[in-house]
Design a protein around this motif. Structure first.
Motif, PDB file in Angstrom:
ATOM      1  N   LEU A 190      -5.090  11.206  -4.635  1.00  0.00           N
ATOM      2  CA  LEU A 190      -5.405   9.638  -4.500  1.00  0.00           C
ATOM      3  C   LEU A 190      -4.818   8.964  -3.206  1.00  0.00           C
ATOM      4  N   SER A 191      -5.354   8.150  -2.629  1.00  0.00           N
ATOM      5  CA  SER A 191      -4.978   7.529  -1.472  1.00  0.00           C
ATOM      6  C   SER A 191      -4.522   6.060  -1.818  1.00  0.00           C
ATOM      7  N   VAL A 192      -3.903   5.226  -0.970  1.00  0.00           N
ATOM      8  CA  VAL A 192      -3.550   3.719  -1.061  1.00  0.00           C
ATOM      9  C   VAL A 192      -4.863   2.940  -1.475  1.00  0.00           C
ATOM     10  N   GLY A 193      -5.959   3.512  -1.269  1.00  0.00           N
ATOM     11  CA  GLY A 193      -7.251   2.756  -1.510  1.00  0.00           C
ATOM     12  C   GLY A 193      -7.601   2.921  -3.177  1.00  0.00           C
ATOM     13  N   GLU A 194      -7.021   3.906  -3.859  1.00  0.00           N
ATOM     14  CA  GLU A 194      -7.210   4.218  -5.037  1.00  0.00           C
ATOM     15  C   GLU A 194      -6.238   3.573  -6.211  1.00  0.00           C
ATOM     16  N   LEU A 195      -5.186   3.111  -5.573  1.00  0.00           N
ATOM     17  CA  LEU A 195      -3.876   2.923  -6.493  1.00  0.00           C
ATOM     18  C   LEU A 195      -3.631   1.455  -5.912  1.00  0.00           C
ATOM     19  N   VAL A 234      -9.580  -1.829  -3.789  1.00  0.00           N
ATOM     20  CA  VAL A 234      -8.269  -2.343  -4.208  1.00  0.00           C
ATOM     21  C   VAL A 234      -8.411  -3.912  -4.629  1.00  0.00           C
ATOM     22  N   GLU A 235      -9.470  -4.684  -3.955  1.00  0.00           N
ATOM     23  CA  GLU A 235      -9.783  -5.954  -4.432  1.00  0.00           C
ATOM     24  C   GLU A 235     -10.305  -5.952  -5.782  1.00  0.00           C
ATOM     25  N   TYR A 236     -11.149  -4.965  -6.041  1.00  0.00           N
ATOM     26  CA  TYR A 236     -11.787  -4.741  -7.595  1.00  0.00           C
ATOM     27  C   TYR A 236     -10.427  -4.364  -8.560  1.00  0.00           C
ATOM     28  N   LEU A 237      -9.580  -3.674  -8.001  1.00  0.00           N
ATOM     29  CA  LEU A 237      -8.518  -3.307  -8.967  1.00  0.00           C
ATOM     30  C   LEU A 237      -7.535  -4.581  -9.303  1.00  0.00           C
ATOM     31  N   LYS A 238      -7.438  -5.494  -7.974  1.00  0.00           N
ATOM     32  CA  LYS A 238      -6.590  -6.451  -8.375  1.00  0.00           C
ATOM     33  C   LYS A 238      -7.211  -7.489  -9.269  1.00  0.00           C
ATOM     34  N   ARG A 239      -8.716  -7.547  -8.928  1.00  0.00           N
ATOM     35  CA  ARG A 239      -9.274  -8.710  -9.822  1.00  0.00           C
ATOM     36  C   ARG A 239      -9.186  -8.052 -11.365  1.00  0.00           C
ATOM     37  N   ALA A 240      -9.490  -6.808 -11.664  1.00  0.00           N
ATOM     38  CA  ALA A 240      -9.578  -6.205 -13.044  1.00  0.00           C
ATOM     39  C   ALA A 240      -8.101  -6.020 -13.659  1.00  0.00           C
ATOM     40  N   ARG A 269     -14.215   0.244   2.457  1.00  0.00           N
ATOM     41  CA  ARG A 269     -14.360   0.822   1.179  1.00  0.00           C
ATOM     42  C   ARG A 269     -13.196   0.818   0.275  1.00  0.00           C
ATOM     43  N   TRP A 270     -12.092   1.148   0.945  1.00  0.00           N
ATOM     44  CA  TRP A 270     -10.629   1.067   0.268  1.00  0.00           C
ATOM     45  C   TRP A 270     -10.149  -0.532  -0.234  1.00  0.00           C
ATOM     46  N   GLU A 271     -10.451  -1.174   1.008  1.00  0.00           N
ATOM     47  CA  GLU A 271     -10.264  -2.573   0.867  1.00  0.00           C
ATOM     48  C   GLU A 271     -10.997  -3.227  -0.647  1.00  0.00           C
TER      49      GLU A 271
END
Length: 177
Positions: free
Chosen positions: A59-64, A165-171, A160-162
């Motif tokens: 995994l990259s920083v775009g998935e964490l 990560v935005e979706y992860l932040k909102r979730a 895509r990572w941005e």
């Protein structure tokens, strides 16, 4: 005169630190910001499937994304073996290198509902630190773990990572309400 064998022993001594909250340097790495500067970082997500086989997802920083000091949001593809293994066990381990130390974090993992306008198809997970440790030795500093360089469509990957990560932040924000 000092005993050379004791000097040699102390030079090889393993420094091991356990923690139950992300250290500041790791939190900064996984804070969802400056993803282009952090491209190349890779973490290994280890899971055990129903047959007892250990599976690794890189995994990259775009998935964490670490929304706070004790949790980690993870974005995985639904068809990934890790996704299925986590659904069955609710557990995973994350290992990575950061600031010359090797980290291994045991996580308890639950589903994290997505965001209404998320059409990525990703599965979002919320991991909480169960146990964690960082290891280093004085005589050698880890300079990296598994790393990569974006090629070709690197800008599209960063975009895509941005978004991920935005979706992860909102979730993560929605789950804490």
């Amino acid at each position: 005169m000092s005993d050379p064998s004791s000097a040699s022993t102390s030079a090889r001594a393993l420094e091991q630190v356990t923690f139950d909250e992300w250290p500041a340097n790791v939190r900064a790495l996984l804070d969802g910001s400056l993803l282009a500067d952090k491209a190349g970082f890779t973490a290994s997500l280890l899971t055990v499937d129903a047959n007892g086989h250990v599976r690794t997802s890189l995994l990259s920083v775009g998935e964490l994304y670490a929304p706070d000091s004790r949790t980690l949001c993870i974005a995985l593809w639904p068809q990934a073996r890790a996704t299925r293994a986590i659904e069955q066990s609710g557990r995973a381990a994350l290992s990575f290198v950061c600031d010359a130390a090797f980290y291994q974090v045991q996580l308890r993992v639950t589903p994290l509902p997505g965001v209404a306008d998320d059409d990525s198809g990703l599965v979002y997970l919320l991991g909480s630190i169960d146990t964690a440790e960082a290891q280093s030795v004085r005589y050698a500093h880890l300079t990296g773990g598994i790393t990569f360089a974006l090629q070709g469509e690197g800008n599209a990957v960063l975009e895509r990572w941005e978004q991920q990560v935005e979706y992860l932040k909102r979730a993560a924000a929605a789950s804490s309400r």
